[in-house]
Design a protein around this motif. Structure first.
Motif, PDB file in Angstrom:
ATOM      1  N   ASN A 124      22.706 -52.113  33.271  1.00  9.61           N
ATOM      2  CA  ASN A 124      23.133 -51.688  34.604  1.00  9.61           C
ATOM      3  C   ASN A 124      22.883 -52.814  35.592  1.00  9.61           C
ATOM      4  OD1 ASN A 124      23.876 -48.731  34.293  1.00  9.61           O
ATOM      5  ND2 ASN A 124      21.794 -48.683  33.502  1.00  9.61           N
ATOM      6  N   TYR A 156      18.554 -48.760  43.303  1.00  9.61           N
ATOM      7  CA  TYR A 156      19.021 -49.835  42.430  1.00  9.61           C
ATOM      8  C   TYR A 156      19.705 -50.952  43.192  1.00  9.61           C
ATOM      9  CZ  TYR A 156      17.940 -46.750  38.539  1.00  9.61           C
ATOM     10  OH  TYR A 156      17.295 -45.950  37.644  1.00  9.61           O
ATOM     11  N   ALA A 173      24.144 -41.263  35.601  1.00  9.49           N
ATOM     12  CA  ALA A 173      24.662 -41.788  36.868  1.00  9.49           C
ATOM     13  C   ALA A 173      24.875 -40.657  37.874  1.00  9.49           C
ATOM     14  CB  ALA A 173      25.969 -42.537  36.622  1.00  9.49           C
TER      15      ALA A 173
END
Length: 626
Positions: A157, A356, A445
């Protein structure tokens, strides 16, 4: 709804919106009439206006096969003569019949990109780098030239985001930067960018034809979609004289097509997770070794937090890397509040989630500092008279703020609604709807997206509306249950759509997977029809083509009336139609190209050579136009 009425509705393209970006990137818009363009595409006029909706019929006539390249796997040469005879027996067409019976010629760009998309129909993926090595050498090994510095990025990712942030900061520091990423949202050309702009159609036409010619001359070199696309990027970057190339791997690393490069300035591994286990391995350690395959002798290595550090340290040592760094080694210990935020629904302070984007920005910032050392040493060693271009702290700070499209992309959309007055008259008024686009498409996700929504918009937790479309190969039941939980089991807050792509889940299949959505959620009744219920294939095309646009339009109206946050999420395949309906002006490929995107393919990824389990066993592959 009658199909004839549906056909007429597909011609409606929403053009009246003004888009106001909610991001804080300086200069993030430009003007076209009353519209403001996103930074990534501002000032780029080299694109086709999209005047149709992509159709999902696949290979319905011989013209689609005949526009594809005659390239075959060397492991299946018996098919070559048969296919060549087939090609001789049919005439090559570069046109299509319109509904009015008129013949519409394809542009050279359309013809070549169609041909590229259909490559994997003829070329089963062959494990290893043999094809890519041959292509790269025939092109003159452009990515091994000493005047080009390469940043190579792998990871489960974050790799695409880190690549974009790194390239953006380098551009701000006056470097000419090539960026190679996948997948794209609206146009194939997004995959190959120079200084933040997608390459032009004319560049694709010129250089892609050269790649195809090489494949033909080399005894029908069986290069796949991703190998040809990678070679195209390398070829263009060299011809256009870029100084730094930022490469995102496609899948894995060790045998990814991008890994033919020999001397990267920096190898980055952002994170390691359990993904594509059938291809990359069934443990974190095995997957790490596959992604660690991008590490080369003498190069610097940077790793993110979510990696098995000891495994990659050993890998770097065995490959002779110069150094391996973590972000803390470059930037110092991170601010405790920099990358973690409290979930608004959490009952204790221990329930935190990782932001993130902040972590990706941190990786890109550390990478830019390491790259500055490399570029300085390279200039000293070459003995050049010119000064080294400095990558300033300000450029880094500004550059890493950028986000890739449809990764929690926030924007404000002015929307006109009609309000009924007490006297029976009506008044039109304009309201601003905050819209978030995110390609969360699997349970992990989706979970993260819901937590981020609660954290960033705590006051709208009970006032959110969602448009969702899924890929057929995902866990639809699990994902839609997550969405239902988020909207407090109010399915009327959900709008279900079907993308015009062969891998898209139909609305009927979404309803079958989760019957709780039947009747209460929003969807076009015609979307639930099976192929047998329609008169012909064109009827299915017309039904599908209206799905995304219609539901986005409806959701905007309801969100404006109810003061709701609108979230458009799920498969990347719905995003081009959604963005156009929101009024976003950007390059978009025509329906002629869209109808063959993913031709004959059943998976999202292409395998460039991992053993099952990464340590041995049966080799498997997955073909795709990722």
């Amino acid at each position: 709804m009658a199909l004839s009425h549906l056909r007429s509705s597909t011609s409606f393209i929403r053009r009246g919106h003004s888009v106001r970006s909610a991001s804080c990137v300086a200069g993030s818009s430009g003007s076209v009439g009353q519209r403001r363009l996103p930074l990534l595409f501002a000032g780029n006029n080299n694109y086709n206006n999209y005047h149709g909706i992509a159709k999902s019929r696949m290979l319905s006539s011989s013209r689609q096969f005949l526009s594809a390249p005659l390239l075959f796997s060397s492991t299946n040469t018996d098919n070559i003569d048969d296919a060549q005879n087939q090609k001789r027996n049919m005439s090559i067409s570069t046109s299509e019949q319109t509904q009015e019976g008129e013949e519409k010629e394809w542009t050279e760009y359309e013809r070549l990109v169609r041909k590229l998309y259909m490559t994997n129909l003829f070329n089963p993926v062959k494990l290893g780098l043999e094809n890519m090595d041959r292509l790269h050498k025939i092109l003159g090994s452009p990515m091994d030239q000493p005047n080009i510095s390469i940043v190579h990025i792998a990871g489960s990712n974050g790799k695409g985001s880190v690549a974009l942030k790194t390239a953006n900061a380098l551009q701000l520091s006056n470097y000419k930067v090539g960026l190679f990423v996948s997948p794209h949202i609206s146009s194939f050309r997004e995959r190959i960018q120079i200084n933040g702009q997608p390459i032009s159609e004319s560049q694709v036409v010129k250089y892609l034809q050269e790649i195809f010619d090489i494949c033909e001359r080399e005894n029908h070199l069986p290069a796949t979609f991703f190998e040809v696309t990678t070679a195209l990027a390398f070829h263009i970057f060299a011809k256009e004289g870029v100084e730094v190339v930022v490469l995102e791997t496609g899948l894995g690393g060790r045998l990814d097509a991008t890994n033919v490069i020999q001397h990267p300035a920096l190898s980055i591994i952002t994170s390691i997770g359990l993904e594509h286990t059938r291809i990359l391995g069934d443990t974190i350690e095995k997957i790490a070794l596959e992604k660690g395959g991008i590490i080369k002798e003498g190069c610097q290595v940077l790793v993110g937090k979510g990696v098995p550090l000891e495994v990659l340290q050993q890998c770097a040592k065995e490959k002779g890397a110069s150094d391996l760094f973590e972000c803390d080694d470059i930037l110092g210990p991170e601010d405790g509040g920099m990358t973690k935020k409290k979930d608004a629904t959490a009952t204790t302070s221990s329930l935190l989630f990782e932001d993130y984007d902040a972590e990706n920005s941190r990786i890109a910032s550390a990478a830019l500092i390491l790259l500055q050392f490399h570029l300085t040493n390279k200039k000293i060693e070459s003995g050049g008279d010119s000064q080294v271009k400095l990558i300033s702290h300000a450029d880094i700070e500004k550059g890493v703020k950028i986000r890739p499209p449809c990764r929690f992309e926030e924007m404000d959309i002015p929307t006109t609604i009609t309000v009924a007055n007490a006297d029976g008259s009506s008044t039109k008024t304009q309201k601003i709807v905050r819209v978030i686009l995110d390609v969360a498409h699997n349970p992990q996700a989706m979970d993260y997206l819901m937590v981020k929504l609660r954290s960033n918009y705590p006051n709208t937790c009970n006032n959110q509306r969602m448009v969702v479309g899924m890929s057929a190969d995902k866990d639809i039941k699990y994902c839609t249950d997550i969405l239902l939980d988020h909207v407090s089991q109010h399915p009327e807050k959900l709008h279900l759509v079907e993308a015009a792509h062969p891998r898209a889940a139909s609305v009927a299949s979404i309803l079958e997977a989760n019957p709780k959505l039947i009747g209460s959620s929003h969807y076009d009744d015609n979307d639930t029809l099976q192929d047998d219920d329609l008169n012909n294939e064109d009827d299915r095309d017309d039904v599908v083509s209206s799905s995304v646009s219609k539901q986005v339009r409806s959701a905007l109206q309801l969100a404006a009336r109810n003061d709701e946050l609108l979230v458009i999420c799920g498969s990347v395949f719905i995003m081009a139609d959604a963005r156009e309906e929101l009024g976003i002006v950007e390059p978009r490929d025509s329906a002629v190209i869209a109808e063959v995107a993913g031709a004959g393919l059943g998976s999202s990824q292409e395998n460039f050579g991992a053993d099952d389990g990464a340590g041995g066993g049966e080799k498997k592959s997955i073909s795709s136009s990722r």
